[in-house]
Design an enzyme around this catalytic site. Structure first.
Site, PDB file in Angstrom:
ATOM      1  N   LYS A 196       2.031  -7.336  -3.845  1.00  0.00           N
ATOM      2  CA  LYS A 196       2.823  -7.220  -2.607  1.00  0.00           C
ATOM      3  C   LYS A 196       4.301  -7.732  -2.845  1.00  0.00           C
ATOM      4  CE  LYS A 196       2.688  -8.323   2.270  1.00  0.00           C
ATOM      5  NZ  LYS A 196       1.794  -8.497   3.523  1.00  0.00           N
ATOM      6  N   SER A 253       7.357  -6.026   4.642  1.00  0.00           N
ATOM      7  CA  SER A 253       8.686  -5.434   5.537  1.00  0.00           C
ATOM      8  C   SER A 253       9.750  -6.585   5.576  1.00  0.00           C
ATOM      9  CB  SER A 253       8.294  -4.926   6.904  1.00  0.00           C
ATOM     10  OG  SER A 253       7.781  -5.855   7.810  1.00  0.00           O
ATOM     11  N   GLY A 254       9.372  -7.880   5.572  1.00  0.00           N
ATOM     12  CA  GLY A 254      10.516  -8.782   5.324  1.00  0.00           C
ATOM     13  C   GLY A 254      11.459  -8.984   6.352  1.00  0.00           C
ATOM     14  N   GLU A 290       1.483 -11.725  -3.615  1.00  0.00           N
ATOM     15  CA  GLU A 290       2.727 -11.528  -3.031  1.00  0.00           C
ATOM     16  C   GLU A 290       3.723 -12.489  -3.366  1.00  0.00           C
ATOM     17  OE1 GLU A 290       2.461 -11.906   1.217  1.00  0.00           O
ATOM     18  OE2 GLU A 290       4.421 -11.301   1.547  1.00  0.00           O
ATOM     19  N   ARG A 297       6.367 -15.096  17.498  1.00  0.00           N
ATOM     20  CA  ARG A 297       6.137 -13.977  17.998  1.00  0.00           C
ATOM     21  C   ARG A 297       5.791 -13.828  19.276  1.00  0.00           C
ATOM     22  NH1 ARG A 297       7.925 -13.781  13.488  1.00  0.00           N
ATOM     23  NH2 ARG A 297       6.872 -12.880  11.597  1.00  0.00           N
TER      24      ARG A 297
HETATM   25  P1  13P Z   1       6.269  -8.577   6.904  1.00  0.00           P
HETATM   26  O1  13P Z   1       5.949  -7.383   6.778  1.00  0.00           O
HETATM   27  O2  13P Z   1       6.361  -9.057   8.626  1.00  0.00           O
HETATM   28  O3  13P Z   1       7.151  -9.330   6.368  1.00  0.00           O
HETATM   29  O4  13P Z   1       4.838  -9.401   6.795  1.00  0.00           O
HETATM   30  C1  13P Z   1       4.265  -9.265   5.769  1.00  0.00           C
HETATM   31  C2  13P Z   1       3.309 -10.566   5.234  1.00  0.00           C
HETATM   32  O5  13P Z   1       2.373 -10.261   5.180  1.00  0.00           O
HETATM   33  C3  13P Z   1       4.285 -11.680   4.667  1.00  0.00           C
HETATM   34  O6  13P Z   1       3.658 -12.418   4.188  1.00  0.00           O
END
Ligand code: 13P
Length: 341
Positions: free
Chosen positions: A221, A263-264, A179, A34
């Protein structure tokens, strides 16, 4: 209060109306990527300063119920030494921590991954709880490649680890965010994402049940149901919302208090608009909220660019996205609100 009541209360607070979770738990490798995108060096101080920007953004606590930190971050704090967990808690934001140790190549299936981090987890959870964490996250990665991946083997291994993690967390009084991320990359259709996500969630809830996890004291998640980024047939927000709700209704028990999407790699506005569409289709058996990383942070990162004179601009950009997603929690977001900012 018993651990079980505490878990239920924390889980409900995390998905309180109008609020959601900031995922700021990028590992050292991910945050470097990032930072590379804005040409700043990934030093410990830069990582600290950036997290300070996010965690102290004025007013964001109206829309942010909890923050997921990384191991390094929960050990950091303001320049006066106040730990970030304390800074957040004082603002009414619940401190959380990512506890998995990342995804590695799955044995005998080199294109698939299994998440590590169970060894020694119980002791780490005790330490994090003493540092102020009240909830945790563990991410499993499920890729879609052709017709054969993910394999049942991969889903089984990852579901088992997610349930082991969740049970350990609940025993230590920490709310687990479970998740299982079905990746949005590649060229698969929305139908394929739908069927893989259903199969994944079925395995995950079977494992959670087998390992005695209390559904009322956890959050899920998941990914939204979308066509792969490179699929030639893309669809509108409404279709994504309907397909996602349909898949979740088939697999997620109503005892789960909330579903907090990742958000992926979706754009900031897409992530917000799709969450809002889903909430417009309610009421649902569970709260539908967010636990976004990139979709909450990209604008802030680009406004900040590592320059202390842009600190406030970064905070304003973060506040705006937090507010937009807060509005999406009740279906009250409209894309025209973006330009009004
Ligand atoms: P993103 O929303 O960038 O996908 O990240 C969420 C997340 O915690 C992935 O493990």
């Amino acid at each position: 209060m018993s651990y079980s009541e505490q878990l239920r209360q924390t889980a409900r607070e995390l998905v309180a109306p109008g609020r959601g979770i900031l995922a700021a738990d990028e590992s050292s490798g991910t945050i470097k990527k990032r930072f590379d995108s804005i040409n700043i060096e990934s030093t410990e101080e830069n990582r600290r300063a950036y997290r300070e920007l996010l965690f102290t953004a004025p007013g964001a606590e109206a829309y942010i119920s909890g923050v997921i930190m990384y191991d390094e971050t929960i050990r950091q704090g303001l320049t006066d030494g106040t730990p970030f967990a304390e800074v957040l808690a004082k603002r009414g934001v619940i401190p959380g921590i990512k506890v998995d140790k990342g995804a590695v190549q799955l044995a005998f299936s080199p294109e698939e991954k299994a998440t590590e981090g169970l060894d020694g987890l119980r002791a780490r959870l005790v330490e994090y709880r003493e540092m102020g964490a009240r909830f945790t996250k563990w991410r499993a990665v499920i890729d879609i490649i052709g017709d054969t991946i993910p394999s049942t083997y991969c889903l089984d291994v990852n579901a088992h680890a997610l349930a082991r993690y969740a049970a350990l967390c609940q025993e230590e009084g920490l709310v687990p965010i479970v998740e299982p991320e079905v990746l949005m990359d590649r060229d698969h259709t929305i139908e394929r994402c739908y069927s893989v996500t259903i199969e994944t969630l079925e395995q995950v809830f079977d494992a959670l049940h087998a390992q005695r996890v209390e559904l009322e004291g956890m959050l899920l998640k998941p990914n939204m149901i979308v066509p792969g980024k490179n699929c030639p047939t893309q669809v509108d927000h409404r279709t994504i919302a309907e397909q996602t709700i349909s898949a979740l209704r088939r697999t997620v028990p109503a005892a789960v208090p909330g579903i907090v999407f990742l958000s992926g790699g979706m754009s900031d506005e897409d992530a917000t608009a799709r969450l809002s569409e889903m909430n417009k289709l309610g009421p649902h058996p569970w709260e539908l909220s967010f636990s976004y990383g990139r979709a909450l942070q990209a604008a802030a990162l680009n406004a900040w660019k590592g320059d202390p004179s842009n600190f406030e601009a970064g905070q304003n950009a973060f506040f705006h996205r937090a507010k937009m997603n807060g509005l999406a929690r009740s279906g009250g977001y409209d894309e025209s609100m973006e330009s009004a900012a």
